[in-house]
Enzyme design. Structure first.
Site, short mmCIF file in Angstrom:
data_model
loop_
_atom_site.label_atom_id
_atom_site.label_comp_id
_atom_site.label_asym_id
_atom_site.label_seq_id
_atom_site.Cartn_x
_atom_site.Cartn_y
_atom_site.Cartn_z
N HIS A 76 0.84 -1.21 0.00
CA HIS A 76 0.00 0.00 0.00
C HIS A 76 0.87 1.25 0.00
O HIS A 76 1.95 1.26 0.60
CB HIS A 76 -1.00 0.00 1.16
N ASP A 78 -0.58 4.27 0.85
CA ASP A 78 -1.11 5.23 1.83
C ASP A 78 -0.42 5.02 3.18
O ASP A 78 0.16 3.96 3.44
CB ASP A 78 -2.64 5.11 1.97
N ASP A 109 6.15 1.35 6.82
CA ASP A 109 4.75 0.93 6.63
C ASP A 109 4.09 1.84 5.62
O ASP A 109 3.51 2.85 5.98
CB ASP A 109 4.04 1.00 8.00
N GLU A 142 -5.29 1.02 2.50
CA GLU A 142 -5.08 -0.02 3.51
C GLU A 142 -5.23 0.53 4.92
O GLU A 142 -5.81 -0.11 5.80
CB GLU A 142 -3.68 -0.64 3.33
N ASP A 169 4.58 -6.43 4.84
CA ASP A 169 3.90 -5.33 5.54
C ASP A 169 3.77 -5.70 7.02
O ASP A 169 2.80 -5.35 7.67
CB ASP A 169 2.52 -5.09 4.89
N HIS A 416 3.24 3.93 12.57
CA HIS A 416 2.10 4.73 13.05
C HIS A 416 2.50 5.76 14.11
O HIS A 416 1.65 6.48 14.60
CB HIS A 416 0.96 3.86 13.61
N1 BES Z 1 1.48 -2.93 8.25
C1 BES Z 1 0.31 -2.87 9.06
C2 BES Z 1 -0.18 -4.20 9.55
C3 BES Z 1 0.72 -4.89 10.55
C4 BES Z 1 1.38 -4.16 11.51
C5 BES Z 1 0.83 -6.23 10.54
C6 BES Z 1 2.17 -4.79 12.43
C7 BES Z 1 1.61 -6.87 11.46
C8 BES Z 1 2.30 -6.14 12.41
C9 BES Z 1 -0.80 -2.18 8.32
O1 BES Z 1 -0.37 -1.12 7.51
C10 BES Z 1 -1.74 -1.59 9.34
O2 BES Z 1 -1.31 -0.78 10.11
N2 BES Z 1 -2.98 -1.99 9.32
C11 BES Z 1 -3.97 -1.39 10.14
C12 BES Z 1 -5.29 -1.80 9.54
C13 BES Z 1 -6.47 -1.03 10.03
C14 BES Z 1 -6.31 0.45 9.98
C15 BES Z 1 -7.69 -1.47 9.25
C16 BES Z 1 -3.85 -1.85 11.59
O3 BES Z 1 -3.44 -2.99 11.85
O4 BES Z 1 -4.14 -1.04 12.47
ZN ZN Z 2 -0.05 0.60 8.98
#
Ligand code: BES
Ligand code: ZN
Length: 444
Positions: A76, A78, A109, A142, A169, A416
């Protein structure tokens, strides 16, 4: 190293402030999608930015040789909002390199991780040995729940047909440690608005006779957990699958200790559901988390007010076989049942995504494990991770192939959070990993 054009390109990628949650960034989102399309076209791929009711999906394909397997690579472009801005040591969208790490929102990320795959393919093409057909699918929603990607997958199923899906990711179990994540948690979100008196009141004139919405919100928030750290919503655990014995062994063998998790998080004492290690709590157990809480006077000094309203935002992380819709319905019932007298609730459901689980011993999983071992020189850790990638189960349902999650982010990547970063070493390893993975998948 600083003059490595690949690193310059990653810095350019991170400079786009592609915050999907904020409308003001719409033109940045479109510009970034176009930047990716131009990159893919320079590599000789057939690429386009396909529009959706939200942000475009970038699709790029090599020529399909019917004698070769096809690998779909997902990522992704974004990113999450950069706030709070004053906690960054350099501007989030003006990335710098410090101590061998690129610091900027999205560096890990997911821009650094997906770009490693892109360069892996570019190098394989230049070396004249792309062992599989590739399809890149890079979305712009995403971080806000991938609301439009499921429909896009259905509509374009034929051009996305593949034999395996590769994704980076996720996070490494420990710094520089090869990691295949075989499970991610699902997610379900909601917001509760608590309304009391028709307007803010003088807390001396009315206090004691009128229910305070902030107090009511606090009681509801507190009702979510019992004293053992379990979620106290009736029926919440009904469909939760227990961990298999091999999983508990893998978790116990994990290169990351509870102490390391505490240190990364900057806490002295960990908290959570009784009977599980931190690795297990994060990867294999469901949770309820308050992401935001507000109401009443937030300014300097004191103000004797009885506020008219309050709110809180909740996200649940889910494990097999929990479903977002069911959990949201149980939560709604819970809040209605526990709502204190004198206030009314408005509950607004948000986005959701199913939990993901893959048997890591499937042929594609074994190919991924071989590629990780070849590049990192040791056997990969098999991990369950706490984060979510909402589209993963859609991939399984629509494309009928499992997603391989090969982590490139480091444990202290600060995804984040302020000072998100990506080690250049992980970037270069990721490029090599992509090439090894494609070779192994070609054989699998
Ligand atoms: N890269 C992450 C997902 C992730 C983070 C997987 C750490 C394993 C370990 C992804 O970009 C993400 O942050 N996803 C969000 C999804 C949500 C906003 C729908 C999440 O997990 O908070
Ligand atoms: Zn993320």
């Amino acid at each position: 190293m600083m003059n490595d054009p690949r690193i310059e390109e990653l810095l350019d990628f991170v400079r786009f402030p592609t915050v999907s949650a904020q409308k003001i960034h719409r033109t940045d989102m479109l510009a970034c999608a176009d930047w990716l399309v131009a990159k893919f076209r320079r590599m000789g791929l057939d690429a386009r930015a396909a529009s959706t009711p939200g942000f475009p999906v970038v699709v790029a394909k090599s020529l399909r040789d019917p004698n070769k397997k096809t690998v779909l690579i997902y990522g992704h472009y974004d990113v999450q909002p950069a706030d709070p801005l004053d906690l960054w040591s350099s501007p989030p969208f003006n990335p710098i390199i410090r101590n061998g790490r690129i610091i900027g929102r999205g560096a890990s990320d997911n821009k650094g991780q997906i770009l490693a795959h892109i360069f892996g393919v570019e190098e394989a093409i230049k070396e004249g040995e792309l062992p599989v057909n590739v399809v890149f699918l890079i979305e712009g929603e995403e971080e806000i729940g991938s609301a439009h990607l499921g429909t896009f997958l259905e509509a374009h199923r034929d051009e996305l047909v593949c034999d395996a899906i590769a994704i980076s990711d996720t996070g490494m179990a420990a710094e520089g440690y090869p990691t295949l994540s075989y499970a991610l948690r699902g997610i379900a979100t909601l917001e509760v608005q608590v309304k009391g008196p028709a307007m803010d009141l003088h807390s001396g004139i009315y206090g004691g006779a009128v229910a305070n919405p902030v107090t009511a919100a606090a009681r509801l928030v507190a009702s979510l957990h019992d004293a053992d750290g379990r979620v106290a919503i009736e029926g919440f655990y009904d469909t939760v699958q227990p961990m298999a014995n091999w999983e508990r062994e893998a978790a116990a063998d994990s290169p990351v200790s509870d102490d390391a998790i505490a240190a990364q998080a900057g806490v002295t004492v960990l908290w959570g559901e009784a009977g599980y290690s931190a690795v297990e709590r994060v990867g294999a157990r469901p949770t309820a988390e308050i992401n935001g809480f507000g109401g009443g006077y937030q300014g300097e000094g004191s103000k004797t007010v009885l506020p008219a309203e309050a709110f809180f935002k909740v996200s649940f992380r889910l494990v097999p076989d929990q479903r977002p819709d069911t959990v949201l319905a149980l939560a709604r019932r819970h809040f209605e049942k526990h709502c204190p007298p004198g206030v009314t609730l408005t509950i607004i459901n948000g986005h959701g995504g199913d939990p993901f689980f893959l048997d890591p011993t499937l042929p594609q999983g074994m190919a991924a494990q071989r590629a990780l071992e070849e590049v990192f020189g040791k056997k990969p850790a098999l991990t369950r991770e706490g984060g979510s990638i909402p589209i993963l189960t859609e991939f399984q349902r629509t494309l009928r192939h499992p997603a391989l999650l090969l982590a490139l982010a480091s444990p202290d990547c600060r995804a984040h959070a302020p000072d998100e970063n990506f080690p250049i070493e992980n970037f270069l390893m990721g490029i090599r990993l992509n090439k090894a993975l494609l070779r192994e998948l070609a054989k699998s």
